[in-house]
Enzyme design. Sequence first.
Site, PDB file in Angstrom:
ATOM      1  NE  ARG A  71      -2.961   0.501   3.065  1.00 53.57           N
ATOM      2  CZ  ARG A  71      -2.553   0.723   4.331  1.00 53.57           C
ATOM      3  NH1 ARG A  71      -1.747   1.573   4.615  1.00 53.57           N
ATOM      4  NH2 ARG A  71      -2.585  -0.329   5.352  1.00 53.57           N
ATOM      5  CE1 TYR A 124     -11.028  16.663 -16.037  1.00 56.67           C
ATOM      6  CE2 TYR A 124     -11.259  16.161 -13.731  1.00 56.67           C
ATOM      7  CZ  TYR A 124     -11.522  15.623 -14.973  1.00 56.67           C
ATOM      8  OH  TYR A 124     -11.826  14.439 -15.388  1.00 56.67           O
ATOM      9  CG  ASP A 197      -4.375  19.783 -13.774  1.00 56.55           C
ATOM     10  OD1 ASP A 197      -3.506  19.212 -14.725  1.00 56.55           O
ATOM     11  OD2 ASP A 197      -5.340  19.530 -13.590  1.00 56.55           O
ATOM     12  CE  LYS A 222      -7.916  12.511 -18.535  1.00 60.89           C
ATOM     13  NZ  LYS A 222      -8.283  13.920 -17.952  1.00 60.89           N
TER      14      LYS A 222
HETATM   15  C1  LIG Z   1      -8.590  14.418 -16.598  1.00 65.37           C
HETATM   16  C2  LIG Z   1      -8.025  15.458 -15.975  1.00 65.37           C
HETATM   17  C3  LIG Z   1      -8.006  15.451 -14.378  1.00 65.37           C
HETATM   18  C4  LIG Z   1      -8.355  14.131 -13.539  1.00 65.37           C
HETATM   19  O1  LIG Z   1      -7.571  12.926 -13.973  1.00 65.37           O
HETATM   20  P1  LIG Z   1      -8.207  11.777 -13.774  1.00 65.37           P
HETATM   21  O2  LIG Z   1      -7.269  10.631 -14.273  1.00 65.37           O
HETATM   22  O3  LIG Z   1      -9.562  11.645 -14.680  1.00 65.37           O
HETATM   23  O4  LIG Z   1      -8.969  11.404 -12.192  1.00 65.37           O
HETATM   24  C5  LIG Z   1      -7.306  16.351 -13.898  1.00 65.37           C
HETATM   25  N1  LIG Z   1      -7.096  17.690 -14.673  1.00 65.37           N
HETATM   26  C6  LIG Z   1      -6.990  17.413 -15.873  1.00 65.37           C
HETATM   27  C7  LIG Z   1      -6.489  18.739 -16.783  1.00 65.37           C
HETATM   28  C8  LIG Z   1      -7.604  16.583 -16.527  1.00 65.37           C
HETATM   29  O5  LIG Z   1      -7.456  16.602 -18.097  1.00 65.37           O
END
Ligand SMILES: *Cc1c(COP(=O)(O)O)cnc(C)c1O
Length: 404
Positions: A71, A124, A197, A222
């Site tokens: 974990r 997001y 982000d 992504k």
């Molecule tokens: C998809 C996304 C997230 C969230 O990620 P997950 O893997 O779906 O939890 C956060 N920020 C951006 C810019 C995203 O495209």
Amino acid sequence: MPQPNAPDTSADAAPPPDDPIRSGLSKKTLAAQAMGHVDPVTRAVVAPLHLSTTFIRDPDNAYSSGFAYARPDNATVREAEAVLAMLEEAGAGALLFGSGMAAATAVFSALEPGDHVVAPTIMYWALKRWLREEAPRRRLDLDFVAADDLEALRAAMRPGRTKLVWIETPGNPLWTVTDIAAAAEIAHAAGARLAVDSTAASPVHTRPLSLGADIVMHSGTKILNGHSDVVAGVLAGSQADAFWARIVSIRASGGAILGPFEAYLLMRSLRTLHLRAAAQAAGAMALAGRLRAHPHVSHVLYPGLPDDPGHAVACRQMEGGFGSMLSIRVAGGESAAIATAARVALWKRATSLGGVESLIEHRASVEGPGSPCPPDLLRLSTGIEDTDDLFRDLDAALRAAHAP
Ligand SMILES: *Cc1c(COP(=O)(O)O)cnc(C)c1O
């Protein structure tokens, strides 16, 4: 990893490229070879997938392997984390989570009740919704600000009380560009950390930590994984301070670590990240240019376009391209946008982004009421297909949707 009874491979093994700058190797090289790791037991060039949840304790009660239970930590996860830390130039290293949301929310969970947080209006959507719901329950004082407007960002600071500034650049789904270096200066002057982000930019196009950010976050789902078959999240930290230690502890005790199989797939994808990101950014740039001249497109939102409001800052802080994401606003409004998405054949009508297959999405339908997303906007995630094929499909759909 130190392995008991492993053959001594030190003589002919490459010098450990722990420090990419000192080793003189480019990130592209280090990623392609997964940091040059060779399995010390089998000499395999692909690291094994470690599924074991538990590890043998030494007779003297220590854990000399560095692993005790799966974990808090896992060897396969560590392999991918080492590559991500190298890509992000992360002094504190990188941490993999079970999703981008798990990674992002771990940062906010490390704050204390009463802390003031600033987040961008364009971000997001699911994370914005989480912040709106969770901030009051966690007694976080939350302000949303147009973070690309540096004066507005500066005015939102409450020196001594603001503990975290969160930005997203390019920001989903308008691809607004925020000046990371300037935002870091503003945050630091107020005694706050800056978290970025950087999902849409990827480590190939932007290095937020080198621009002064303290934490960088990616949805590994992504472009990092890029094949639409893993949900994952990443945090990378500039320094292993008390705040970072708290995040490490939140992941370990909260159990949000990425599974080893997902980490294995992610590692496989990271080997081709540079090729994919470059191809996808080139495709997005070509499409943006052609769509701008399209009679049924009123706006193209892409920081690579010279007249985009974020272009100058993007040129300063992005390298090797402007990412694979763009949006178009369809002349004729929301119904024409939905009709266009309904008529594509090659583009896949689906959410998510960054995969090798191109996706199209009517974003306002996903975000729902209260979203700042214009109703006539289609979000386009450019894959690695032939750009002419992609353009022809979209062009035919736009024309069909506007046929009398
Ligand atoms: C998809 C996304 C997230 C969230 O990620 P997950 O893997 O779906 O939890 C956060 N920020 C951006 C810019 C995203 O495209």
